[in-house]
Design a protein around this motif. Structure first.
Motif, short mmCIF file in Angstrom:
data_model
loop_
_atom_site.label_atom_id
_atom_site.label_comp_id
_atom_site.label_asym_id
_atom_site.label_seq_id
_atom_site.Cartn_x
_atom_site.Cartn_y
_atom_site.Cartn_z
N ASN A 58 0.82 -1.21 0.00
CA ASN A 58 0.00 0.00 0.00
C ASN A 58 0.86 1.26 0.00
O ASN A 58 2.01 1.24 0.42
N GLY A 59 0.26 2.34 -0.44
CA GLY A 59 0.90 3.64 -0.30
C GLY A 59 2.08 3.88 -1.22
O GLY A 59 2.17 3.34 -2.32
N LEU A 60 3.00 4.69 -0.76
CA LEU A 60 4.11 5.14 -1.61
C LEU A 60 5.02 4.03 -2.11
O LEU A 60 5.48 4.09 -3.25
N PRO A 61 5.33 2.99 -1.32
CA PRO A 61 6.18 1.93 -1.87
C PRO A 61 5.56 1.25 -3.09
O PRO A 61 6.26 0.84 -4.02
N ASN A 62 4.24 1.16 -3.09
CA ASN A 62 3.54 0.59 -4.24
C ASN A 62 3.62 1.53 -5.44
O ASN A 62 3.83 1.10 -6.58
N ILE A 63 3.48 2.82 -5.18
CA ILE A 63 3.52 3.82 -6.26
C ILE A 63 4.90 3.87 -6.91
O ILE A 63 5.02 3.83 -8.14
N VAL A 64 5.95 3.95 -6.10
CA VAL A 64 7.29 4.08 -6.68
C VAL A 64 7.77 2.79 -7.31
O VAL A 64 8.66 2.81 -8.17
N ASP A 65 7.17 1.66 -6.91
CA ASP A 65 7.52 0.40 -7.55
C ASP A 65 7.06 0.39 -9.01
O ASP A 65 7.64 -0.31 -9.84
N GLN A 66 6.05 1.19 -9.30
CA GLN A 66 5.53 1.27 -10.66
C GLN A 66 6.00 2.51 -11.42
O GLN A 66 5.92 2.56 -12.64
N ASP A 67 6.47 3.50 -10.66
CA ASP A 67 6.93 4.75 -11.28
C ASP A 67 8.36 5.04 -10.80
O ASP A 67 8.56 5.68 -9.77
#
Length: 217
Positions: A58-67
């Motif tokens: 969840n959250g930022l670690p999920n976002i930066v894993d894709q971006d």
């Protein structure tokens, strides 16, 4: 025998251990002297343990894993099983210091956020380290309103779902009301139909990151 007063002064070395994920923006046109803003992200209770992949749920670690180009250095530590972020505050501070010393990070633009258990951490940590974080964004967390004075000088944007059945809205509302009463820099976004997951909408909002960047030490 009469008791007499004594004092011991002894230096104690403490070993701190905490695993974390680290995102450094991957950009082709990065200037050699680029200093990136930093976000320390604190996960919720479900991601505790010893498997760092859980932190990406969840959250930022999920976002930066894709971006990979996400334009912040993002530090995502993992809280050990059965512990809480307050128990790891020294290790969290040590990680931030390490990143500031060893990566192209801007020490004047270090931000803090967290969800659920991490939301509580995002309220508490600036009290322990008041000169580290330029702003904090707690998501579905809270803190005793009696701590408002200690948070007076920290820009805060809190988020909560009105129908949260895990952490009631009153946990955020109480401290925000106390901060507003002393004219602190605080605001609260309430999602009228939101339950406990207030983080998906929060972290997908570009205004959050613009707000972070509007603050520096």
């Amino acid at each position: 025998m009469t008791q007499t007063g004594h004092r011991i002064v002894k230096e104690i070395t403490k070993t701190l251990t905490l695993d974390y994920l680290l995102h450094i923006p991957d950009t082709e046109d990065q200037p050699a002297d680029q200093k990136w803003p930093v976000i320390l992200f604190l996960h919720g209770s479900g991601e505790r343990g010893s498997d760092l992949n859980k932190v990406k749920a969840n959250g930022l670690p999920n976002i930066v894993d894709q971006d990979k180009s996400f334009p912040f250095i993002v530090i995502s530590p993992q809280c050990p099983e059965d512990e809480f972020w307050a128990m790891e505050k020294e290790a969290l501070h040590a990680i931030v210091e390490h990143v500031l010393e060893n990566y192209p990070a801007d020490p004047k633009r270090v931000y803090l956020t967290g969800l659920s258990m991490g939301g509580y951490g995002a309220w508490h940590l600036p009290i322990d380290y008041p000169h580290v974080f330029a702003a904090t964004a707690p998501v579905c967390g809270g803190i005793d309103p009696s701590r408002a004075e200690a948070l007076r000088d920290v820009p805060i944007w809190a988020f909560h779902g009105a129908k949260d059945d895990v952490v009631p809205l009153s946990e955020s509302q109480g401290i925000v009301d106390a901060l507003e009463a002393i004219e602190a820099n605080v605001k609260l976004t309430v999602y009228p139909e939101g339950n406990h997951n207030a983080w998906d909408e929060t972290y997908s909002n570009p205004d959050l990151y613009k707000w972070f960047l509007s603050h520096s030490l």
